[in-house]
Motif scaffolding. Structure first.
Motif, PDB file in Angstrom:
ATOM      1  N   ALA A  37      -8.437   3.298   8.892  1.00 27.45           N
ATOM      2  CA  ALA A  37      -8.713   1.865   8.843  1.00 27.45           C
ATOM      3  C   ALA A  37      -8.722   1.365   7.407  1.00 27.45           C
ATOM      4  N   PRO A  38      -8.130   0.199   7.157  1.00 24.39           N
ATOM      5  CA  PRO A  38      -8.168  -0.357   5.808  1.00 24.39           C
ATOM      6  C   PRO A  38      -9.580  -0.840   5.482  1.00 24.39           C
ATOM      7  N   ALA A  39      -9.892  -0.898   4.214  1.00 21.86           N
ATOM      8  CA  ALA A  39     -11.213  -1.367   3.779  1.00 21.86           C
ATOM      9  C   ALA A  39     -11.422  -2.817   4.201  1.00 21.86           C
ATOM     10  N   GLY A  40     -12.663  -3.136   4.537  1.00 21.76           N
ATOM     11  CA  GLY A  40     -13.012  -4.523   4.835  1.00 21.76           C
ATOM     12  C   GLY A  40     -13.025  -4.888   6.299  1.00 21.76           C
ATOM     13  N   LEU A  41     -12.653  -3.981   7.191  1.00 18.36           N
ATOM     14  CA  LEU A  41     -12.698  -4.296   8.609  1.00 18.36           C
ATOM     15  C   LEU A  41     -14.161  -4.341   9.066  1.00 18.36           C
ATOM     16  N   PRO A  42     -14.479  -5.168  10.073  1.00 13.07           N
ATOM     17  CA  PRO A  42     -15.844  -5.198  10.589  1.00 13.07           C
ATOM     18  C   PRO A  42     -16.211  -3.872  11.244  1.00 13.07           C
ATOM     19  N   GLU A  43     -17.515  -3.620  11.343  1.00  8.95           N
ATOM     20  CA  GLU A  43     -17.982  -2.356  11.916  1.00  8.95           C
ATOM     21  C   GLU A  43     -17.411  -2.118  13.311  1.00  8.95           C
ATOM     22  N   ALA A  44     -17.269  -3.168  14.109  1.00  8.48           N
ATOM     23  CA  ALA A  44     -16.747  -3.011  15.469  1.00  8.48           C
ATOM     24  C   ALA A  44     -15.344  -2.425  15.478  1.00  8.48           C
ATOM     25  N   ALA A  45     -14.582  -2.655  14.426  1.00  7.70           N
ATOM     26  CA  ALA A  45     -13.225  -2.117  14.356  1.00  7.70           C
ATOM     27  C   ALA A  45     -13.224  -0.617  14.125  1.00  7.70           C
ATOM     28  N   LEU A  46     -14.356  -0.089  13.679  1.00  8.99           N
ATOM     29  CA  LEU A  46     -14.429   1.320  13.330  1.00  8.99           C
ATOM     30  C   LEU A  46     -15.105   2.160  14.402  1.00  8.99           C
ATOM     31  N   VAL A  47     -15.709   1.514  15.382  1.00  4.82           N
ATOM     32  CA  VAL A  47     -16.467   2.216  16.427  1.00  4.82           C
ATOM     33  C   VAL A  47     -15.561   2.427  17.637  1.00  4.82           C
ATOM     34  N   PRO A  48     -15.428   3.655  18.119  1.00  5.87           N
ATOM     35  CA  PRO A  48     -14.603   3.910  19.300  1.00  5.87           C
ATOM     36  C   PRO A  48     -15.066   3.088  20.504  1.00  5.87           C
ATOM     37  N   ALA A  49     -14.143   2.736  21.369  1.00  9.29           N
ATOM     38  CA  ALA A  49     -14.422   1.894  22.525  1.00  9.29           C
ATOM     39  C   ALA A  49     -15.542   2.454  23.389  1.00  9.29           C
ATOM     40  N   ALA A  50     -15.536   3.749  23.650  1.00  3.72           N
ATOM     41  CA  ALA A  50     -16.560   4.357  24.504  1.00  3.72           C
ATOM     42  C   ALA A  50     -17.949   4.168  23.911  1.00  3.72           C
ATOM     43  N   GLU A  51     -18.054   4.275  22.602  1.00  4.97           N
ATOM     44  CA  GLU A  51     -19.346   4.082  21.939  1.00  4.97           C
ATOM     45  C   GLU A  51     -19.803   2.625  22.045  1.00  4.97           C
ATOM     46  N   ARG A  52     -18.866   1.676  21.898  1.00  7.19           N
ATOM     47  CA  ARG A  52     -19.231   0.258  22.022  1.00  7.19           C
ATOM     48  C   ARG A  52     -19.731  -0.042  23.429  1.00  7.19           C
ATOM     49  N   VAL A  53     -19.072   0.536  24.442  1.00  5.66           N
ATOM     50  CA  VAL A  53     -19.495   0.338  25.835  1.00  5.66           C
ATOM     51  C   VAL A  53     -20.892   0.904  26.038  1.00  5.66           C
ATOM     52  N   ARG A  54     -21.121   2.104  25.525  1.00  5.84           N
ATOM     53  CA  ARG A  54     -22.434   2.733  25.657  1.00  5.84           C
ATOM     54  C   ARG A  54     -23.517   1.890  24.999  1.00  5.84           C
ATOM     55  N   ARG A  55     -23.234   1.350  23.836  1.00  3.29           N
ATOM     56  CA  ARG A  55     -24.204   0.512  23.128  1.00  3.29           C
ATOM     57  C   ARG A  55     -24.513  -0.753  23.934  1.00  3.29           C
ATOM     58  N   ARG A  56     -23.479  -1.361  24.529  1.00  2.00           N
ATOM     59  CA  ARG A  56     -23.699  -2.583  25.330  1.00  2.00           C
ATOM     60  C   ARG A  56     -24.553  -2.276  26.554  1.00  2.00           C
ATOM     61  N   GLU A  57     -24.289  -1.140  27.197  1.00  2.00           N
ATOM     62  CA  GLU A  57     -25.033  -0.771  28.397  1.00  2.00           C
ATOM     63  C   GLU A  57     -26.502  -0.483  28.095  1.00  2.00           C
ATOM     64  N   ASN A  58     -26.783   0.025  26.899  1.00  2.00           N
ATOM     65  CA  ASN A  58     -28.141   0.363  26.518  1.00  2.00           C
ATOM     66  C   ASN A  58     -28.872  -0.785  25.829  1.00  2.00           C
ATOM     67  N   ALA A  59     -28.204  -1.890  25.628  1.00  2.00           N
ATOM     68  CA  ALA A  59     -28.819  -3.029  24.926  1.00  2.00           C
ATOM     69  C   ALA A  59     -29.751  -3.810  25.830  1.00  2.00           C
TER      70      ALA A  59
END
Length: 59
Positions: A37-59
């Motif tokens: 990933a190039p520098a400066g991308l938001p954190e969401a661009a660096l987090v794998p999809a499965a991890e983002r889903v898990r975080r949403r489910e646990n929120a």
């Protein structure tokens, strides 16, 4: 695109990466493009999809 080098393609069209809705993207930058990933991308661009889903489910 027929550019001689990947860097030429990214230099020409790389700005489109910033237009991605990373919070709702199906995958991270690395998963989508298979590149570091190039520098400066938001954190969401660096987090794998499965991890983002898990975080949403646990929120």
């Amino acid at each position: 695109m027929r550019h001689g080098h990947l860097s030429e393609t990214l230099d020409t069209y790389g700005y489109l990466v910033w237009e991605v809705d990373w919070e709702n993207a199906p995958a991270s930058f690395v998963e989508l493009y298979g590149l570091s990933a190039p520098a400066g991308l938001p954190e969401a661009a660096l987090v794998p999809a499965a991890e983002r889903v898990r975080r949403r489910e646990n929120a």
